[in-house]
Motif scaffolding. Sequence first.
Motif, PDB file in Angstrom:
ATOM      1  N   ASP A 295       0.809  -1.221   0.000  1.00 10.59           N
ATOM      2  CA  ASP A 295       0.000   0.000   0.000  1.00 10.59           C
ATOM      3  C   ASP A 295       0.838   1.265   0.000  1.00 10.59           C
ATOM      4  O   ASP A 295       0.293   2.368  -0.173  1.00 10.59           O
ATOM      5  N   ASP A 296       2.152   1.144   0.208  1.00 12.98           N
ATOM      6  CA  ASP A 296       3.021   2.320   0.205  1.00 12.98           C
ATOM      7  C   ASP A 296       3.253   2.813  -1.226  1.00 12.98           C
ATOM      8  O   ASP A 296       3.160   2.044  -2.187  1.00 12.98           O
ATOM      9  N   GLU A 297       3.591   4.098  -1.337  1.00  9.54           N
ATOM     10  CA  GLU A 297       3.860   4.677  -2.653  1.00  9.54           C
ATOM     11  C   GLU A 297       5.261   4.339  -3.156  1.00  9.54           C
ATOM     12  O   GLU A 297       5.577   4.582  -4.310  1.00  9.54           O
ATOM     13  N   GLY A 298       6.079   3.816  -2.295  1.00  7.63           N
ATOM     14  CA  GLY A 298       7.439   3.473  -2.664  1.00  7.63           C
ATOM     15  C   GLY A 298       8.326   3.478  -1.435  1.00  7.63           C
ATOM     16  O   GLY A 298       7.876   3.725  -0.308  1.00  7.63           O
ATOM     17  N   MET A 299       9.595   3.203  -1.641  1.00  4.19           N
ATOM     18  CA  MET A 299      10.555   3.172  -0.531  1.00  4.19           C
ATOM     19  C   MET A 299      11.393   4.445  -0.556  1.00  4.19           C
ATOM     20  O   MET A 299      11.951   4.822  -1.599  1.00  4.19           O
ATOM     21  N   ALA A 300      11.491   5.103   0.575  1.00  6.01           N
ATOM     22  CA  ALA A 300      12.283   6.330   0.661  1.00  6.01           C
ATOM     23  C   ALA A 300      13.757   6.025   0.409  1.00  6.01           C
ATOM     24  O   ALA A 300      14.272   4.991   0.845  1.00  6.01           O
TER      25      ALA A 300
END
Length: 362
Positions: A295-300
């Motif tokens: 569900d995250d937009e991506g990895m920082a």
Amino acid sequence: MDFNAAEEEEFGFSRNYFLAKEMGSSGKKSARKLSDINVVDEQELREASANIEPKHQNDVADLINSYKSLYPKWVFDLRCGFGLLMYGFGSKKSLIEDFASTALAEHSVVVINGYLQSINIKQVIIALAEILWEQLKLKRKVSSGSLPKVQQPFSSRSMDDLLVFLDGPEMDEKDSFICVVVNNIDGPGLRDTETQQYLARLASCSYIRVVASIDHVNAPLLWDKKMVHAQFNWYWYHVPTFAPYKVEGLFLPLILAHGSSKQSAKTALIVLQSLTPNAQSVFRILAEYQLSHPDDEGMAIDNLYSISRERFLVSSQVTLNAHLTEFKDHELVKTKRHSDGQDCLYIPLTKEGLEKLLSEIS
């Protein structure tokens, strides 16, 4: 019609042509994009192409049969130390394999299919070393001579040691050799510089002969002068067959078809295999994060750097940026802006494709 009238008519045609071009270029450019094309499913397109009725089959068969008269000359060239390079329009797979199975029946033959997406060149060289070892044992047994024992199995030897062995043994029969048939030596599985250098060194070994085919117009750019003349020692033969690339085409993506997640994962795997182990491990961190946080937009980027540094995969932000540049250049990783304004990294693959990719690189 007199000369002046004809000249005036021609001038009028030319003026109207350029006026039309000028008016056409002054209008608005089309807003259509390649992605707007309603392309078909890949499987459907392959089935349709397989059902296309081939033309001129008898003529193609006669042309290929006409090359059989050259078989004795090709064998003579191989015995003289040349490598045979077949070029020309059409698939040459059946031609060179028929040559190997008929004219080279008394020799050992190993076939490499360069049109496959990935090939383990070391496994090929190990197989050649084992074949040569068996031949040496057989000849020494017949001559009652002694043969030194192999100090370690071929599978655990380095590439340099294997190539030295293939170039070193002395056999009584100078016409004895192992033939390596390479379908599409310019194919995607063999196109990288390191593999081509290994193939060139292999071709220069005493008891190895290479019969290969090329199909790409820029294939000769794979080799330098030393590789062409001193190692491969090519004898070029123009043998157009006009035969369809049925087998070779099965392993290439179709331009007019939707790219499936399976094909995308296969392409990503090829790119990853060309990168360093540390770069592959950094990619794995990002992939595992994406699977565990769907569900995250991506990895920082900062998060990726912290984990990579903890695992001793990178020593600085500069090293990580170098890996990310490679990923982005090959479209393995993309960047998107997070809702809080921070840049995040994500892999443009489906969950199934990403899981398959991780299982392959492990």
